[in-house]
Write a protein that holds these residues in place. Structure first.
Motif, mmCIF file in Angstrom:
data_model
loop_
_atom_site.group_PDB
_atom_site.id
_atom_site.type_symbol
_atom_site.label_atom_id
_atom_site.label_comp_id
_atom_site.label_asym_id
_atom_site.label_seq_id
_atom_site.Cartn_x
_atom_site.Cartn_y
_atom_site.Cartn_z
ATOM 1 N N ALA A 11 0.827 -1.212 0.000
ATOM 2 C CA ALA A 11 0.000 0.000 0.000
ATOM 3 C C ALA A 11 0.857 1.256 0.000
ATOM 4 C CB ALA A 11 -0.936 -0.009 1.203
ATOM 5 N N GLU A 12 2.091 1.139 0.446
ATOM 6 C CA GLU A 12 2.968 2.310 0.481
ATOM 7 C C GLU A 12 3.643 2.574 -0.859
ATOM 8 O OE1 GLU A 12 4.812 0.097 3.227
ATOM 9 O OE2 GLU A 12 3.142 0.375 4.586
ATOM 10 N N ARG A 13 3.477 1.692 -1.807
ATOM 11 C CA ARG A 13 4.113 1.852 -3.121
ATOM 12 C C ARG A 13 3.389 2.923 -3.934
ATOM 13 N NH1 ARG A 13 8.430 -1.187 -1.980
ATOM 14 N NH2 ARG A 13 7.933 -3.327 -1.551
ATOM 15 N N ALA A 14 4.084 3.421 -4.935
ATOM 16 C CA ALA A 14 3.518 4.477 -5.779
ATOM 17 C C ALA A 14 2.819 3.905 -7.012
ATOM 18 C CB ALA A 14 4.630 5.428 -6.204
ATOM 19 N N PHE A 15 2.592 2.617 -7.054
ATOM 20 C CA PHE A 15 1.943 2.001 -8.208
ATOM 21 C C PHE A 15 0.896 1.006 -7.714
ATOM 22 C CE2 PHE A 15 5.949 -0.004 -7.185
ATOM 23 C CZ PHE A 15 5.581 -1.311 -6.950
ATOM 24 N N PRO A 16 -0.103 0.724 -8.539
ATOM 25 C CA PRO A 16 -1.160 -0.202 -8.119
ATOM 26 C C PRO A 16 -0.648 -1.645 -8.058
ATOM 27 C CG PRO A 16 -1.518 0.481 -10.372
ATOM 28 C CD PRO A 16 -0.354 1.289 -9.853
ATOM 29 N N VAL A 17 -1.128 -2.378 -7.093
ATOM 30 C CA VAL A 17 -0.741 -3.771 -6.911
ATOM 31 C C VAL A 17 -2.002 -4.610 -6.786
ATOM 32 C CG1 VAL A 17 0.440 -5.398 -5.381
ATOM 33 C CG2 VAL A 17 1.397 -3.125 -5.748
ATOM 34 N N SER A 18 -1.998 -5.754 -7.429
ATOM 35 C CA SER A 18 -3.119 -6.677 -7.328
ATOM 36 C C SER A 18 -2.566 -8.077 -7.103
ATOM 37 C CB SER A 18 -3.933 -6.641 -8.621
ATOM 38 O OG SER A 18 -4.997 -7.539 -8.544
ATOM 39 N N ALA A 19 -3.138 -8.801 -6.155
ATOM 40 C CA ALA A 19 -2.736 -10.185 -5.893
ATOM 41 C C ALA A 19 -3.972 -11.064 -6.008
ATOM 42 C CB ALA A 19 -2.118 -10.301 -4.511
ATOM 43 N N VAL A 20 -3.866 -12.103 -6.822
ATOM 44 C CA VAL A 20 -4.981 -13.010 -7.047
ATOM 45 C C VAL A 20 -4.476 -14.433 -6.900
ATOM 46 C CG1 VAL A 20 -6.720 -13.795 -8.709
ATOM 47 C CG2 VAL A 20 -6.021 -11.393 -8.674
ATOM 48 N N ARG A 21 -5.256 -15.254 -6.219
ATOM 49 C CA ARG A 21 -4.927 -16.677 -6.122
ATOM 50 C C ARG A 21 -5.950 -17.461 -6.920
ATOM 51 N NH1 ARG A 21 -4.173 -17.770 0.203
ATOM 52 N NH2 ARG A 21 -2.826 -15.998 0.595
ATOM 53 N N TYR A 22 -5.467 -18.371 -7.736
ATOM 54 C CA TYR A 22 -6.332 -19.270 -8.481
ATOM 55 C C TYR A 22 -6.223 -20.631 -7.814
ATOM 56 C CZ TYR A 22 -6.685 -15.595 -11.892
ATOM 57 O OH TYR A 22 -6.944 -14.393 -12.503
ATOM 58 N N GLN A 23 -7.276 -21.001 -7.116
ATOM 59 C CA GLN A 23 -7.287 -22.253 -6.370
ATOM 60 C C GLN A 23 -7.354 -23.448 -7.316
ATOM 61 O OE1 GLN A 23 -6.855 -22.297 -3.072
ATOM 62 N NE2 GLN A 23 -6.943 -20.080 -2.923
ATOM 63 N N GLY A 24 -6.685 -24.515 -6.946
ATOM 64 C CA GLY A 24 -6.788 -25.768 -7.685
ATOM 65 C C GLY A 24 -5.923 -25.876 -8.922
ATOM 66 N N VAL A 25 -5.005 -24.941 -9.126
ATOM 67 C CA VAL A 25 -4.109 -25.033 -10.277
ATOM 68 C C VAL A 25 -2.664 -25.050 -9.791
ATOM 69 C CG1 VAL A 25 -5.674 -23.960 -11.922
ATOM 70 C CG2 VAL A 25 -4.124 -22.535 -10.619
ATOM 71 N N ILE A 26 -1.779 -25.544 -10.638
ATOM 72 C CA ILE A 26 -0.377 -25.635 -10.268
ATOM 73 C C ILE A 26 0.355 -24.331 -10.599
ATOM 74 C CG2 ILE A 26 -0.325 -28.124 -10.582
ATOM 75 C CD1 ILE A 26 1.099 -27.613 -13.286
ATOM 76 N N HIS A 27 1.501 -24.144 -9.970
ATOM 77 C CA HIS A 27 2.342 -22.982 -10.260
ATOM 78 C C HIS A 27 2.723 -23.027 -11.737
ATOM 79 C CE1 HIS A 27 5.323 -19.854 -9.538
ATOM 80 N NE2 HIS A 27 6.108 -20.551 -10.327
ATOM 81 N N GLY A 28 2.628 -21.926 -12.406
ATOM 82 C CA GLY A 28 2.982 -21.868 -13.819
ATOM 83 C C GLY A 28 1.866 -22.314 -14.757
#
Length: 61
Positions: A11-28
């Motif tokens: 929140a302290e950064r000067a750019f927008p950040v979004s984090a999303v988790r996709y359940q049930g899928v593998i990394h990559g």
């Protein structure tokens, strides 16, 4: 279980950040051609395209 902890303090950064988790899928999952047609991959692609379009002001919502 996550491979890495979620970043805090964004929140302290000067750019927008979004984090999303996709359940049930593998990394990559998004970069594997075999999984490209899955609902999770399609949703991730649409979400990324929409975010970038808004950030770049190209009018896509």
């Amino acid at each position: 279980m996550r491979a890495r902890p979620m970043p805090y303090g964004c929140a302290e950064r000067a750019f927008p950040v979004s984090a999303v988790r996709y359940q049930g899928v593998i990394h990559g999952f998004l970069t594997l051609n075999a999984l490209r047609g899955t609902c999770s991959a399609q949703e991730a692609i649409e979400q990324a395209a929409s975010f970038l379009a808004r950030a770049l002001g190209t009018g896509r919502s």
